[in-house]
Design an enzyme around this catalytic site. Structure first.
Site, PDB file in Angstrom:
ATOM      1  N   THR A 230       0.817  -1.216   0.000  1.00 48.72           N
ATOM      2  CA  THR A 230       0.000   0.000   0.000  1.00 48.72           C
ATOM      3  C   THR A 230       0.850   1.265   0.000  1.00 48.72           C
ATOM      4  O   THR A 230       1.967   1.281   0.546  1.00 48.72           O
ATOM      5  CB  THR A 230      -0.902   0.026   1.248  1.00 48.72           C
ATOM      6  OG1 THR A 230      -1.564   1.296   1.343  1.00 48.72           O
ATOM      7  CG2 THR A 230      -0.108  -0.175   2.524  1.00 48.72           C
TER       8      THR A 230
ATOM      9  N   TYR B   7      -1.983   0.249  10.051  1.00 50.82           N
ATOM     10  CA  TYR B   7      -2.193  -0.418   8.766  1.00 50.82           C
ATOM     11  C   TYR B   7      -0.950  -0.273   7.889  1.00 50.82           C
ATOM     12  O   TYR B   7      -0.406  -1.259   7.377  1.00 50.82           O
ATOM     13  CB  TYR B   7      -3.417   0.154   8.055  1.00 50.82           C
ATOM     14  CG  TYR B   7      -3.510  -0.250   6.604  1.00 50.82           C
ATOM     15  CD1 TYR B   7      -3.632  -1.588   6.249  1.00 50.82           C
ATOM     16  CD2 TYR B   7      -3.458   0.700   5.586  1.00 50.82           C
ATOM     17  CE1 TYR B   7      -3.691  -1.969   4.916  1.00 50.82           C
ATOM     18  CE2 TYR B   7      -3.528   0.329   4.255  1.00 50.82           C
ATOM     19  CZ  TYR B   7      -3.641  -1.004   3.920  1.00 50.82           C
ATOM     20  OH  TYR B   7      -3.694  -1.377   2.597  1.00 50.82           O
TER      21      TYR B   7
END
Length: 330
Positions: free
Chosen positions: A117, A141
């Site tokens: 990501t 995250y």
């Protein structure tokens, strides 16, 4: 190739399953169905229901299906949720990825494609980010994905594995043929939320922060159509199958849109009002995240075909409308 697709019953992994079949490969889906759907797995594609943290089950699956490569999508991915539940995110995204890699080493699987990501970059710059930009994630995250990237690099160096890590920017859209799309209930993806609001499935939506240092005060993101994103994954697998070297690449178009611009595009494409209310900033949200995608274009020959926000919104709208009609009939 026989390819194990973890999270293959979910949104992005499900598109990977379709693309692999379209390209003549043999996908095997491994999913715990916590956010994925059994019905989304195409007929004839093996589905193993289980957790990537189950070493013995993963190892048996790799061996029994004679897996040549792994495409690892299974993960938790909601930034605010990760801030509230960091331990859950490190367990699911990092610890369980370690188990998956251990099973891959034990089974002799030497090709690995990892879904990472742009959140690993944090609040880096208002300019397009190259893969060598400093990594400073703002959320658990992002940190959980960064740690998994490091682990994959080290495991590959120690055990002769080769990998491609793809750092996603903001994925949206649906398969143009409407074979698959975003199905998650209570989704947090901006485009899906805006479309659901336009269709009357939500009474209103919220804009989280209007005081950012951007032209209209809302965050800017690089939105990539899921079909173009998955095309990059297939290229990555085929690169590894040819003996290609390991690499880390960005998956984005190289330009961004603000939250307000996205909502306005949904209004125009749908022809319907979208009531947007202003809220406070969410923890872990960077101001601007836009990709420098030069590396993936030059090294993998990636040429996106759907780089248009209105097209992304149109495909998402068609998918969401189909879901609504199907649900009304149930």
């Amino acid at each position: 190739m026989n390819v194990l697709v973890t999270g293959g019953a979910g949104y992005i992994g499900g598109h990977m399953v379709l693309a692999l079949r379209d390209a003549g490969h043999n996908p095997v889906v491994f999913d715990n169905l916590s956010t994925g759907f059994r019905w989304s797995v195409p007929e004839g594609v093996p589905l193993v229901v289980g957790d990537v943290g189950d070493h013995e089950l993963v190892l048996r699956t790799l061996q029994s299906h004679q897996i040549d490569a792994i495409a690892h999508f299974a993960a938790k991915l909601v930034v605010p949720e990760s801030v509230a539940d960091p331990l859950g995110y490190y367990l699911n995204n990092t610890v369980k990825s370690r188990t998956l890699m251990a099973a891959a080493v034990a089974a002799g699987v030497e090709k690995f494609v990892f879904s990472s990501t742009a959140a690993v970059y944090g609040n880096a710059s208002d300019k397009p980010l190259g893969e060598d930009a400093p990594l400073a994630p703002l959320s658990p995250y992002g940190s959980s994905k960064q740690l998994t990237e490091v682990m994959l690099r080290d495991v590959a160096a120690a055990h002769g594995m080769r990998y491609v890590t793809l750092r996603y920017f903001n994925v949206a859209g649906a398969d143009p043929a409407l074979r698959h799309g975003q199905c998650t209930e209570n989704a947090t993806h901006l485009i899906k939320v805006a479309i659901q609001t336009a269709l009357g499935l939500r009474p209103h939506m919220e804009i989280f922060g209007t005081d950012y240092p951007t032209p209209d005060g809302t965050c800017i993101r690089d939105y990539i159509h899921v079909t173009d994103l998955i095309a990059a994954h297939v290229l990555a697998l085929e690169h590894l199958d040819r003996g290609g070297e390991s690499m880390v690449v960005n998956c984005g178009y190289g330009h961004g849109y603000s939250v307000s611009e996205v909502i306005e595009t949904v209004r125009k494409v749908s022809g319907k009002p979208v009531e947007a209310r202003f809220g406070s900033r969410r923890p872990g949200d960077p101001v601007t995240i836009v990709a420098d995608s030069g590396r993936i274009r030059s090294r993998l020959g990636w040429e996106p075909r759907l780089d248009d926000l209105a097209t992304i919104v149109e495909h998402s709208l068609r998918w969401e409308s189909m879901l609504r009609e199907r649900n009304l009939k149930l």
